[in-house]
Design an enzyme around this catalytic site. Sequence first.
Site, PDB file in Angstrom:
ATOM      1  N   GLY A  66      47.070  17.576  27.737  1.00 39.35           N
ATOM      2  CA  GLY A  66      46.716  17.356  26.339  1.00 39.35           C
ATOM      3  C   GLY A  66      46.876  18.639  25.561  1.00 39.35           C
ATOM      4  O   GLY A  66      47.744  19.456  25.864  1.00 39.35           O
ATOM      5  N   CYS A  67      46.038  18.842  24.601  1.00 39.68           N
ATOM      6  CA  CYS A  67      46.109  20.005  23.718  1.00 39.68           C
ATOM      7  C   CYS A  67      45.946  21.305  24.501  1.00 39.68           C
ATOM      8  O   CYS A  67      44.976  21.475  25.240  1.00 39.68           O
ATOM      9  CB  CYS A  67      45.011  19.883  22.673  1.00 39.68           C
ATOM     10  SG  CYS A  67      44.809  21.344  21.657  1.00 39.68           S
ATOM     11  N   PHE A  68      46.876  22.218  24.303  1.00 36.58           N
ATOM     12  CA  PHE A  68      46.778  23.485  25.041  1.00 36.58           C
ATOM     13  C   PHE A  68      45.613  24.342  24.583  1.00 36.58           C
ATOM     14  O   PHE A  68      45.135  25.181  25.325  1.00 36.58           O
ATOM     15  CB  PHE A  68      48.088  24.274  25.046  1.00 36.58           C
ATOM     16  CG  PHE A  68      48.838  24.446  23.750  1.00 36.58           C
ATOM     17  CD1 PHE A  68      48.212  24.561  22.529  1.00 36.58           C
ATOM     18  CD2 PHE A  68      50.217  24.515  23.786  1.00 36.58           C
ATOM     19  CE1 PHE A  68      48.932  24.737  21.356  1.00 36.58           C
ATOM     20  CE2 PHE A  68      50.961  24.701  22.635  1.00 36.58           C
ATOM     21  CZ  PHE A  68      50.306  24.805  21.406  1.00 36.58           C
TER      22      PHE A  68
END
Length: 177
Positions: A10-12
């Site tokens: 998902g979002c880093f």
Amino acid sequence: MLETATLAGGCFWCLEAVYDQLKGVQDVVSGYSGGHVENPTYRAVCDETTGHAEAIQIQYDPSVVSYNDLLDVFFTIHDPTTLNRQGNDVGTQYRSVIFFHTPEQQQAAIAKIAEYTAKKLWSNPIVTQVAPFTHFYAAEDYHQEYFDNHPYQPYCQVVVAPKVAKFRQKFFQQLKK
């Protein structure tokens, strides 16, 4: 000697914020991996034209934290059962992938997925991919240490902070001092 792990979940920003706090982790860089375009930009990755996933690259000391520990954290802080999404973040760039650097990492990733599948922690099957590492491209500077630099940004408050809190609670003994 430091080793490298590359993970996409998902979002880093979420992953980086968590792994930055893990004992034995020397460096975490947000970036892109698993695509077919050299030096992708954030905009191109978000447009899903490069094939990349938002990923982090971790430099860690295996005498302090094991690769299996890194994987346990990984499976704790994201949902490995949603294909191409994490929460409201939707798209192939948010897929769950373990990019292995060595045959040992590949075996560990496959074993960890089997372990968590057997435990039936989630009602849906794990869709995390295990793929060979090819390239990693660091994201633009403004993405690095994003949570540390913008803790009161709404996305950080609503999405990143709860993941960091969950990690800190479950892995309290493994936090950096």
